[in-house]
Scaffold this motif. Sequence first.
Motif, mmCIF file in Angstrom:
data_model
loop_
_atom_site.group_PDB
_atom_site.id
_atom_site.type_symbol
_atom_site.label_atom_id
_atom_site.label_comp_id
_atom_site.label_asym_id
_atom_site.label_seq_id
_atom_site.Cartn_x
_atom_site.Cartn_y
_atom_site.Cartn_z
ATOM 1 N N PRO A 133 0.829 -1.215 0.000
ATOM 2 C CA PRO A 133 0.000 0.000 0.000
ATOM 3 C C PRO A 133 0.859 1.259 0.000
ATOM 4 O O PRO A 133 2.048 1.221 0.305
ATOM 5 C CB PRO A 133 -0.794 -0.128 1.300
ATOM 6 N N THR A 134 0.240 2.378 -0.343
ATOM 7 C CA THR A 134 0.907 3.672 -0.236
ATOM 8 C C THR A 134 0.695 4.237 1.162
ATOM 9 O O THR A 134 -0.194 3.804 1.898
ATOM 10 C CB THR A 134 0.367 4.657 -1.286
ATOM 11 N N ILE A 135 1.506 5.232 1.503
ATOM 12 C CA ILE A 135 1.440 5.822 2.844
ATOM 13 C C ILE A 135 1.331 7.335 2.747
ATOM 14 O O ILE A 135 1.904 7.962 1.843
ATOM 15 C CB ILE A 135 2.668 5.407 3.686
ATOM 16 N N SER A 136 0.576 7.920 3.677
ATOM 17 C CA SER A 136 0.370 9.375 3.729
ATOM 18 C C SER A 136 0.458 9.851 5.171
ATOM 19 O O SER A 136 0.244 9.078 6.113
ATOM 20 C CB SER A 136 -0.992 9.761 3.141
ATOM 21 N N ILE A 137 0.761 11.142 5.324
ATOM 22 C CA ILE A 137 0.809 11.769 6.648
ATOM 23 C C ILE A 137 -0.108 12.978 6.642
ATOM 24 O O ILE A 137 -0.257 13.665 5.626
ATOM 25 C CB ILE A 137 2.258 12.172 7.022
ATOM 26 N N ASN A 138 -0.754 13.250 7.782
ATOM 27 C CA ASN A 138 -1.699 14.367 7.866
ATOM 28 C C ASN A 138 -1.013 15.634 8.369
ATOM 29 O O ASN A 138 0.156 15.626 8.764
ATOM 30 C CB ASN A 138 -2.862 14.008 8.804
#
Length: 384
Positions: free
Chosen positions: A147-152
């Motif tokens: 999966p891809t990863i993101s940060i808020n």
Amino acid sequence: MTTHTYTSVPLRISLVMISALLLLAMSINVAAQQSPSISVRDVVVVEGNSGTTQATFVVALSAASSQSVSCSFATANGTATAGSDYVATSGALTFAPGEVEKPVVVLVNGDTVDETQETFFLDISNVQNATVNSSRGTGFINDDDGPTISINDVSVTEGNSGTKAATFTLTLSGPSVEPIAIRAITTPGTATASSDYNSTNVVVIFQPGTVTQTFDVGIIGDTNLELNETFSVNLSDPFGTTIADGTGVGTIIDDDTLLVLEESGPTPQQAAAFESLLFTRDSFRVKSIAGWLNLPPNQNTLVMIFAQNLRLNQGETAADVVVNLVDANNQIFDVPATDVRAVANVDLTQVIFRLPDALATGTCKVTIKAHGQTSNIGTIRITP
């Protein structure tokens, strides 16, 4: 009669033969000592989604040799399987005198299946004219189908002391079949590390099936009047994932607003202003009543109010602090302060300013403007 001696010739021949044998033995011994060792280096390759990717093993000698060195090689399964994960390969290598490295290319098959890291091996055998240091190299196939990863982004109110947690959340686009790791590092913006926030350099790990993880950045509280400040958290060094959104912005909301303290008037948050103020203290010079009326221009009506968390920066003057007045007729005046100084032993600053001549009598709203901020609203009562 002439006498001849022959013993010296055989002696010289014997010495020459002995020297030759010693040199031959020494050369054989040196050659044996200089025989290089051979080893296979590991290789790491990203799998890819289709086609093949080259995993290049390096078979290396510890030093150049004066004679040819040879060996055989062949791949072997680890957790990866020949045919589906990689193409089986075998053959032979020959190092000419002076050569120290030979590549062996193994093709890795790409796919879009989310899977754990897999391994296979390259083994060497039948080594000639070299000793074996390492006969096996490991090929690591890193899966790139996770999966891809993101940060808020995060906003947090600063506070006046201690630290508060700015909690960032890392989110995967879906669960993974293998552990995932990512590094998060803070970077200054308008906020400064160590004075506004604590620097963070952390590796966050997701166990299989986990889709969110959090980590904290400590925000340092203070009572300094300042604008809202920002810093960034940047993601790097992904393992088992790709970065979709790699920057999170942390906003530190300043809560050190100016506070006007006006409680000397007839009602709370009010102060009385009169046509003239006379300040005296012991010991003081007695002036004639006539002298009291000889006031400097524009100093006939002075008001002192107090502000919290207000300090002049280096190079600033009292005039950099502006008092905003809205009188009973809704007329607006911006009046520069004539004196700004801290009150000893308390977090208060006295602000003295002159009332405009055109100010209407009645209740007047007052705010203080400094360093790009505006205080809360207080009131003063203007008498006739």
